[in-house]
Design an enzyme around this catalytic site. Sequence first.
Site, PDB file in Angstrom:
ATOM      1  N   ASP A  39      12.613   0.378   5.241  1.00  0.00           N
ATOM      2  CA  ASP A  39      12.206   1.522   4.429  1.00  0.00           C
ATOM      3  C   ASP A  39      12.750   1.366   3.014  1.00  0.00           C
ATOM      4  OD1 ASP A  39      10.725   3.614   5.151  1.00  0.00           O
ATOM      5  OD2 ASP A  39      12.293   4.644   6.276  1.00  0.00           O
ATOM      6  N   SER A  55      23.924   4.675   1.723  1.00  0.00           N
ATOM      7  CA  SER A  55      23.307   3.640   2.543  1.00  0.00           C
ATOM      8  C   SER A  55      22.337   4.275   3.525  1.00  0.00           C
ATOM      9  CB  SER A  55      24.380   2.849   3.295  1.00  0.00           C
ATOM     10  OG  SER A  55      24.769   3.579   4.440  1.00  0.00           O
ATOM     11  N   LYS A  56      21.331   3.479   3.875  1.00  0.00           N
ATOM     12  CA  LYS A  56      20.272   3.988   4.756  1.00  0.00           C
ATOM     13  C   LYS A  56      20.817   4.298   6.141  1.00  0.00           C
ATOM     14  CE  LYS A  56      17.231   0.696   3.427  1.00  0.00           C
ATOM     15  NZ  LYS A  56      16.018  -0.108   3.609  1.00  0.00           N
ATOM     16  N   ARG A  57      21.896   3.619   6.517  1.00  0.00           N
ATOM     17  CA  ARG A  57      22.478   3.863   7.827  1.00  0.00           C
ATOM     18  C   ARG A  57      23.126   5.239   7.902  1.00  0.00           C
ATOM     19  NH1 ARG A  57      26.664   0.903   8.477  1.00  0.00           N
ATOM     20  NH2 ARG A  57      26.232  -0.291   6.608  1.00  0.00           N
TER      21      ARG A  57
END
Length: 505
Positions: free
Chosen positions: A18, A254-256
């Site tokens: 993404d 962060s995407k996490r």
Amino acid sequence: MTSLGPVRVRIAPSPTGDPHVGTAYMSLFNLAFVRKAGGQFILRIEDTDRARFRADSEQQVYDTLRWLGLRWDEGPDVGGPLGPYRQSERLDTYAPYAERLIREGHAYYCWCSPERLTEMREEQQKHKRPTGYDRLCYGRTIQERAALPGFQETPVVRMLIPDDVPLSFDDLIRGEVHAPRPDDQVILKADGFPTYHLAVVVDDHLMKVTHVVRGEEWISSTPKHLLLYRWIGAEPPKFAHMPLLRNVDKSKISKRKNPAARLTWFKEQGYLPEALVNFLALLAYPPAKGSDGGDLEVFGFDDFSRDFEWHKVNPVGPIFDLKKLEWLNGVYIRSLEEGELAHRLLPYLRDAGVLGDNPSLGELARLRRVAALVQTRVTTLAQATPLIAPFYVSDQGLHIAHEARATLDADSPKALDAAIDVLDAIDATGTGLLGSESDWHSSRIEADLRAALVDGMGLKAKAAFGPLRTAISGAKVSPPLFESMEILGKHATIFRLRRLRESLH
Ligand code: GLU
């Protein structure tokens, strides 16, 4: 060939999932600068990291940036004079540069196995020595090296960092910047793919990039890049290292850890692209000054770009404060003309199953009216869905939510009965598209209901109107009651009131 502008900038996202919100942020600042200065904005896809590559990610980058209105002049999908713009299609370009650097003594083969490198690093850490490649392979032939431990057949290519490596450089945002001395960086991997460092310099050079605008995490790589420019005999571009976006706890977004790191999240939630652009600009750029000297926080891309200057960018990592975005989004939603708001709401209503793929003209006409009612009550488009849904369900099918039913009390049946009588007496003939003849409009509905229920029966407004709200919307929260009744029409309104009333026996 189209003429190249005085300024050429680029973003170089890696398609690893993404798209990250940082890609939009970086694109926005690149674009604001290049639109003011004149020139081209290049979108280059850095897809040489095959392990992290995701096939659909490139398309998502295009879709989300287009949704934000951030357009590029050259890129894999739109072409351009200095392509190809996807690194995987340029693989033949890089190896000759690495070979030339080896020939000229700036780079060397390294046959150390990954295991040896790990051991070496552990050993250095254990003895608190500076970490970095120990140049075991430097100056050795493959035969000489093969006789030593930790050898692997296919080599990588490393830069030979000289003593006079430039450790400071001028940054457009930060002024003079100092970076630590780099290690002998790998520039060509064992699989023949270039690392980021070689590819980025070769591509920026060949694509005639004049200004490299990227995240501050690349500051420590800039000395290596400056060396590579020197060795290939090219003028380095100017650099602007943007401050990284940070979570409220100051950690890197962060995407996490943060759903808002994903660009698609903003679309799902119903943030308007223009609000997000405004928000991203404000993260690192001061508000403009209004004519009264006050801060102008709400501004569009053109206003941002018109006065753009690097020295105004705040180098301190901005906090990603979604409350501010929510506020801005509300401001933008309220500024939309109602037809436009209805249009923006459509995809959300379709996704939620409130409207089908091809809504009728009647449904669309109703949507404009309902949109105007919810406009001041939502800060994201997705929030409007539950408020709008009751206008599109059948009168029999309306679900009365438990918490709405729980607000009813002993006065509710009386309030409903009286309301039914009052509304029944309002003349609604002529209601329709040109319903001007009808008395069925919100001010009349409100006046008659107040006269009967509040003034006549002595009910408090909440006791009088709460049950009516529950009956027509099925929810505790709804758009304004009398306007909602006007839009639903006399028949549906009375039907819904009766339906709730009958369930109370
Ligand atoms: N591929 C790098 C990234 O995704 C590009 C960095 C740069 O702009 O040089 O961060």
